[in-house]
Enzyme design. Structure first.
Site, PDB file in Angstrom:
ATOM      1  N   ASP A  42      32.539  42.541  47.053  1.00 34.72           N
ATOM      2  CA  ASP A  42      33.181  42.082  45.727  1.00 34.72           C
ATOM      3  C   ASP A  42      33.465  43.045  44.917  1.00 34.72           C
ATOM      4  O   ASP A  42      33.335  44.183  45.280  1.00 34.72           O
ATOM      5  CB  ASP A  42      32.356  40.765  45.139  1.00 34.72           C
ATOM      6  CG  ASP A  42      33.273  39.570  44.504  1.00 34.72           C
ATOM      7  OD1 ASP A  42      34.306  39.871  44.075  1.00 34.72           O
ATOM      8  OD2 ASP A  42      33.053  38.342  44.871  1.00 34.72           O
ATOM      9  N   GLY A  47      34.347  47.014  45.699  1.00 34.24           N
ATOM     10  CA  GLY A  47      35.668  47.337  46.046  1.00 34.24           C
ATOM     11  C   GLY A  47      36.670  46.311  45.613  1.00 34.24           C
ATOM     12  O   GLY A  47      36.295  45.151  45.342  1.00 34.24           O
ATOM     13  N   HIS A  84      42.773  30.666  48.723  1.00 33.48           N
ATOM     14  CA  HIS A  84      43.451  29.609  47.919  1.00 33.48           C
ATOM     15  C   HIS A  84      43.633  30.080  46.493  1.00 33.48           C
ATOM     16  O   HIS A  84      44.311  29.660  45.771  1.00 33.48           O
ATOM     17  CB  HIS A  84      42.661  28.568  47.861  1.00 33.48           C
ATOM     18  CG  HIS A  84      41.426  28.272  46.938  1.00 33.48           C
ATOM     19  ND1 HIS A  84      41.096  27.231  46.289  1.00 33.48           N
ATOM     20  CD2 HIS A  84      40.695  29.245  46.567  1.00 33.48           C
ATOM     21  CE1 HIS A  84      40.026  27.301  45.502  1.00 33.48           C
ATOM     22  NE2 HIS A  84      39.912  28.491  45.509  1.00 33.48           N
TER      23      HIS A  84
END
Length: 276
Positions: free
Chosen positions: A140, A166, A186
């Protein structure tokens, strides 16, 4: 309190003694199934953005950006309190969803699972705890990983998970045979989604799998929750909820093909894809 009782948050008796219902209990900060952080997130940042719904309908652009002067992903970096509340909300929801996922998918077939955009890592930790032969990577943004690192010092994991920071639009960690993305795609429009999926395809081993955990929009009627979530994505980001044919088209463009779709005891399904 009487109004809240009429809405099912409190229970009351003939003596006007009030007590918590299961709905009310879920608004507490502690205990399994807490929705407090989610309610705070929806009731603050999202609520303000929804007040400008007409802006999104007329322009097709996120009302969130219009209200806060920045996008959904940049805003938490400027507001540590909002970032903490949002991440707590995602952990609470994921703790519930992970039970449904573990009951529907055999993760033991994989040796190295990379969770992309996994926040504080509730899902990857639950998977590893249930599958002691599997190793994992949490990926993350660096500021999230900085906070999440201590979460994986748990002795039960015995060093089987590492946390890497990252930008998912630039790369994802190499060498996984499964890349799981829960409610990630989404959040993005098709162009950004393709970049993420192509990064996963590029990074995974030859016979690796991409596992998307997403709601599937039905092709016709009767989907109030999914439709409201789709509208919410219009208000807060450039993302959208997608139907099965739309996911097939998106994955095809990324060089992936759907091998199966697994329903779960939650609003989310698991879309499994391999290299085409």
């Amino acid at each position: 309190m009487r109004v809240l009782a009429s809405l099912g948050v409190f229970a009351t008796d003939d003596n006007y003694t009030f007590g918590l219902t299961p709905i009310g209990a879920s608004l507490q900060s502690t205990g399994f199934g807490s929705m407090r952080s989610m309610v705070l997130t929806l009731g603050e940042e999202h609520y303000q953005a929804w007040g400008e719904l007409l802006h999104s309908i007329c322009s097709g652009e996120p009302a969130f950006d219009h209200v806060y002067g920045t996008d959904l992903f940049t805003y938490p970096g400027r507001n540590p309190r909002a970032r903490m509340t949002f991440n707590d909300a995602m952990m609470d929801v994921t703790s519930l969803v992970s039970i449904a996922l573990l009951g529907s998918c055999d993760f033991s077939e994989f040796s190295k699972i990379v969770e992309v955009g996994g926040g504080y890592g509730s899902l990857i930790k639950a998977i590893l705890m249930a599958n002691p032969t599997v190793c994992g990577v949490l990926f993350d943004a660096p500021q999230i990983i900085e906070s999440a690192g201590a979460y994986f010092s748990s002795p039960e994991l015995n060093g089987r998970c590492q946390a890497i920071g990252g930008n998912v639009l630039d790369f994802v960690p190499d060498g996984g045979d499964a890349y799981i993305l829960k409610n990630v795609i989404h959040d993005w429009d098709d162009d950004h989604s393709l970049a993420i999926l192509r990064n996963c395809r590029r990074a995974m081993v030859e016979k690796g799998k991409v596992l998307l955990v997403e709601m599937l929009m039905p092709l016709k009627g009767g989907a109030a929750f999914e439709s409201l979530m789709d509208l919410n994505m219009l208000v807060i980001s450039t993302g959208r909820e997608r139907s099965e044919p739309e996911y097939r088209e998106l994955l095809d463009a990324a060089g992936l093909r759907i091998t199966k779709i697994v329903p779960t005891l939650s609003p989310f399904g698991i879309i499994e894809a391999a290299r085409s």
